[in-house]
Write a protein that holds these residues in place. Structure first.
Motif, mmCIF file in Angstrom:
data_model
loop_
_atom_site.group_PDB
_atom_site.id
_atom_site.type_symbol
_atom_site.label_atom_id
_atom_site.label_comp_id
_atom_site.label_asym_id
_atom_site.label_seq_id
_atom_site.Cartn_x
_atom_site.Cartn_y
_atom_site.Cartn_z
ATOM 1 N N ARG A 182 0.802 -1.222 0.000
ATOM 2 C CA ARG A 182 0.000 0.000 0.000
ATOM 3 C C ARG A 182 0.836 1.274 0.000
ATOM 4 N NH1 ARG A 182 -4.575 -0.037 4.348
ATOM 5 N NH2 ARG A 182 -4.955 1.893 3.191
ATOM 6 N N GLU A 183 2.148 1.164 -0.141
ATOM 7 C CA GLU A 183 2.974 2.370 -0.062
ATOM 8 C C GLU A 183 2.698 3.360 -1.190
ATOM 9 O OE1 GLU A 183 5.835 -0.888 -1.689
ATOM 10 O OE2 GLU A 183 4.107 -0.739 -0.341
ATOM 11 N N VAL A 184 2.088 2.889 -2.275
ATOM 12 C CA VAL A 184 1.794 3.781 -3.403
ATOM 13 C C VAL A 184 0.749 4.826 -3.059
ATOM 14 C CG1 VAL A 184 2.419 2.054 -5.128
ATOM 15 C CG2 VAL A 184 0.052 2.192 -4.319
ATOM 16 N N GLU A 185 -0.006 4.599 -1.987
ATOM 17 C CA GLU A 185 -1.090 5.508 -1.634
ATOM 18 C C GLU A 185 -0.583 6.849 -1.107
ATOM 19 O OE1 GLU A 185 -3.778 3.451 1.008
ATOM 20 O OE2 GLU A 185 -3.560 1.590 -0.136
ATOM 21 N N GLU A 186 0.668 6.888 -0.668
ATOM 22 C CA GLU A 186 1.194 8.104 -0.050
ATOM 23 C C GLU A 186 1.495 9.195 -1.070
ATOM 24 O OE1 GLU A 186 4.930 9.521 2.806
ATOM 25 O OE2 GLU A 186 4.430 7.401 2.594
ATOM 26 N N GLU A 187 2.137 8.827 -2.186
ATOM 27 C CA GLU A 187 2.584 9.857 -3.127
ATOM 28 C C GLU A 187 2.228 9.545 -4.575
ATOM 29 O OE1 GLU A 187 6.621 12.520 -3.973
ATOM 30 O OE2 GLU A 187 6.794 10.547 -3.003
ATOM 31 N N ILE A 188 2.364 8.287 -4.985
ATOM 32 C CA ILE A 188 2.190 7.946 -6.401
ATOM 33 C C ILE A 188 0.733 8.090 -6.833
ATOM 34 C CG2 ILE A 188 2.593 6.237 -8.184
ATOM 35 C CD1 ILE A 188 5.127 7.284 -6.825
ATOM 36 N N VAL A 189 -0.178 7.486 -6.087
ATOM 37 C CA VAL A 189 -1.596 7.556 -6.458
ATOM 38 C C VAL A 189 -2.099 9.001 -6.481
ATOM 39 C CG1 VAL A 189 -3.941 6.919 -5.743
ATOM 40 C CG2 VAL A 189 -2.132 5.187 -5.767
ATOM 41 N N PRO A 190 -1.815 9.831 -5.457
ATOM 42 C CA PRO A 190 -2.249 11.231 -5.541
ATOM 43 C C PRO A 190 -1.674 11.975 -6.745
ATOM 44 C CG PRO A 190 -1.663 10.671 -3.284
ATOM 45 C CD PRO A 190 -1.234 9.522 -4.135
ATOM 46 N N THR A 191 -0.432 11.677 -7.111
ATOM 47 C CA THR A 191 0.165 12.330 -8.280
ATOM 48 C C THR A 191 -0.587 11.946 -9.546
ATOM 49 O OG1 THR A 191 2.361 12.402 -7.246
ATOM 50 C CG2 THR A 191 2.276 12.548 -9.654
ATOM 51 N N CYS A 192 -0.897 10.671 -9.675
ATOM 52 C CA CYS A 192 -1.649 10.215 -10.854
ATOM 53 C C CYS A 192 -2.997 10.913 -10.938
ATOM 54 C CB CYS A 192 -1.842 8.695 -10.798
ATOM 55 S SG CYS A 192 -0.338 7.730 -11.068
ATOM 56 N N ARG A 193 -3.667 11.023 -9.820
ATOM 57 C CA ARG A 193 -4.998 11.624 -9.831
ATOM 58 C C ARG A 193 -4.942 13.121 -10.107
ATOM 59 N NH1 ARG A 193 -7.465 7.500 -5.227
ATOM 60 N NH2 ARG A 193 -8.195 6.019 -6.819
ATOM 61 N N GLU A 194 -3.921 13.762 -9.626
ATOM 62 C CA GLU A 194 -3.754 15.184 -9.917
ATOM 63 C C GLU A 194 -3.564 15.425 -11.409
ATOM 64 O OE1 GLU A 194 -0.279 18.545 -9.418
ATOM 65 O OE2 GLU A 194 -0.397 16.962 -7.917
ATOM 66 N N LEU A 195 -2.835 14.533 -12.078
ATOM 67 C CA LEU A 195 -2.499 14.709 -13.489
ATOM 68 C C LEU A 195 -3.486 14.023 -14.436
ATOM 69 C CD1 LEU A 195 1.375 14.169 -13.228
ATOM 70 C CD2 LEU A 195 0.130 16.342 -13.309
ATOM 71 N N GLY A 196 -4.471 13.312 -13.904
ATOM 72 C CA GLY A 196 -5.431 12.621 -14.756
ATOM 73 C C GLY A 196 -4.867 11.368 -15.398
ATOM 74 N N GLU A 303 -12.518 -1.458 7.573
ATOM 75 C CA GLU A 303 -12.027 -2.655 8.261
ATOM 76 C C GLU A 303 -10.850 -3.267 7.513
ATOM 77 O OE1 GLU A 303 -13.819 -6.658 10.421
ATOM 78 O OE2 GLU A 303 -15.048 -5.576 8.959
ATOM 79 N N LEU A 304 -10.947 -3.324 6.193
ATOM 80 C CA LEU A 304 -9.847 -3.858 5.391
ATOM 81 C C LEU A 304 -8.628 -2.940 5.455
ATOM 82 C CD1 LEU A 304 -11.910 -5.067 2.299
ATOM 83 C CD2 LEU A 304 -10.678 -6.529 3.912
ATOM 84 N N ASN A 305 -8.866 -1.646 5.481
ATOM 85 C CA ASN A 305 -7.756 -0.698 5.585
ATOM 86 C C ASN A 305 -7.020 -0.859 6.903
ATOM 87 O OD1 ASN A 305 -8.249 0.437 3.069
ATOM 88 N ND2 ASN A 305 -9.545 2.069 3.885
ATOM 89 N N VAL A 306 -7.761 -1.123 7.967
ATOM 90 C CA VAL A 306 -7.143 -1.271 9.282
ATOM 91 C C VAL A 306 -6.283 -2.529 9.340
ATOM 92 C CG1 VAL A 306 -7.614 -1.750 11.723
ATOM 93 C CG2 VAL A 306 -8.868 0.065 10.543
ATOM 94 N N ILE A 307 -6.802 -3.655 8.867
ATOM 95 C CA ILE A 307 -6.028 -4.901 8.990
ATOM 96 C C ILE A 307 -4.831 -4.924 8.051
ATOM 97 C CG2 ILE A 307 -8.103 -6.177 9.670
ATOM 98 C CD1 ILE A 307 -7.992 -7.561 6.896
ATOM 99 N N SER A 308 -4.877 -4.100 6.996
ATOM 100 C CA SER A 308 -3.768 -4.086 6.040
ATOM 101 C C SER A 308 -2.890 -2.850 6.191
ATOM 102 C CB SER A 308 -4.308 -4.137 4.612
ATOM 103 O OG SER A 308 -5.078 -2.975 4.307
ATOM 104 N N GLY A 309 -3.147 -2.049 7.193
ATOM 105 C CA GLY A 309 -2.388 -0.823 7.390
ATOM 106 C C GLY A 309 -1.008 -1.095 7.944
#
Length: 342
Positions: A182-196, A303-309
């Motif tokens: 899930r490390e992509v959620e910190e920086e990579i995914v937001p960058t993709c969404r910002e740029l479309g 719940e899934l986010n918590v167990i996989s965090g």
């Protein structure tokens, strides 16, 4: 199977794709060709039209297999392949992003796939000796020539994604995203969404772990790549077994399998995300397709986010020698001073 817009340049794909790597590479010996052609045909008939391969898979045989499977149905699918990495004589992998190599890789892939265009071509890994502007410039020329339709990157850093997107619109970033990655959620995914930019999630089932749990390691072939992956080894696997046990509990309440629940979690990240689970069995493909229609409530997602965090899983994604290619930055010398490496 629903269809989604991947990125903002017009590419439309099935909301779930099919990763073809395991048919001939990394997960034990290559599977019977006729069986894999039948599997690909079944996928397309059921609406899974987004098909992922690479020139690195065993090497090149996976592209040849896909080319054979698409005889007569090429216009019904979206084919993605990759360039930028090649095997050397000593078994090591060299990453290249120079224009000559990008072009030759693309043209060789076209021949093996037996097609006159590639829907989406990714730069497989970032060349730390070549500016990404040079690599994307070469891929842009291939778009202008009609040899590829859209450009993507695999496992690029956020800064490299931005630099690439400034040269030519990037349609998709391929990355590993699952309940234990899930490390992509910190920086990579937001960058993709910002740029479309669309997001293509490979190994959404944790390389089979979320389908079979810890027992996945019991019958691995001697040459199965998972044998060297830290998440599958020793105390890491003992720890990760607890994550699977929690997933089993949640999936039972939902009335689905753990694998379907894990895959549904990726689907529920948003309509800009297309997971590409791989399989070599039609039965498993059908199960994966059902996961695409599972809607999770906010409570279930939480719940899934918590167990996989944090602390949810243990172990790096790859051995140390491969991790250095993950999220690597393209080199940043002045373009005027860059010269191709021999």
């Amino acid at each position: 199977m629903e269809r989604i817009k991947l990125g903002s340049q017009g590419l439309e794909v099935s909301s779930q794709g099919l990763g073809c790597m395991g048919m001939s590479y990394n997960y034990g010996p290559p599977k019977p060709e006729d069986d894999m052609i039948r599997l690909i045909g079944h996928a397309v008939q059921t609406g899974v039209t987004f098909l992922d391969t690479s020139d690195l898979y065993w090497p090149v045989t996976n592209e040849i297999l896909l080319g054979k499977a698409l005889k007569g149905i090429r216009d019904k699918v979206q084919v993605t392949t990759k360039c930028g990495a090649r095997y050397c004589g000593d078994g090591s992998v060299q990453v290249r992003g120079d224009p000559a190599y990008v072009r030759s890789s693309c043209e060789d892939s076209l021949k093996r796939l037996d097609t006159n265009y590639i829907d989406l071509l990714y730069q497989c890994r970032m060349d730390t000796k070549a500016p990404i502007e040079v690599t994307i410039g070469a891929m842009k020329e291939l778009v202008e020539e009609g040899k590829i339709r859209y450009i993507g990157l695999c496992e690029a850093s956020a800064s490299t994604i931005r630099r690439a997107h400034a040269v030519h619109p990037i349609t998709a970033i391929q990355l590993e995203w699952s309940l234990w990655c899930r490390e992509v959620e910190e920086e990579i995914v937001p960058t993709c969404r910002e740029l479309g930019i669309g997001i293509v999630a490979f190994s959404p089932l944790g390389r089979g772990f979320f389908s079979l749990g810890p027992s996945v390691v019991n019958n691995l072939a001697h040459n199965d790549f998972r044998k060297v992956l830290p998440k599958f080894q020793g105390s890491n696997m003992d720890h990760n077994a607890a994550l699977f046990a929690r997933l089993e509990e949640i999936s039972k309440r939902k009335g689905c399998s753990p694998g379907q629940m894990a895959l549904a979690w990726v689907h529920n990240q948003g309509r800009d995300v297309c997971p590409i689970p791989g399989t070599t069995k039609i039965e498993n493909l059908n199960k994966n397709i059902k996961a695409s229609s599972i809607k999770l409530t906010d409570e279930e997602m939480n719940e899934l986010n918590v167990i996989s965090g944090e602390g949810g899983s243990k172990g790096d994604r790859y051995p140390e020698a491969i991790m250095k290619f993950t999220w690597a930055n393209s080199d940043t010398p002045p373009l005027s001073s860059w010269t191709p490496q021999p």
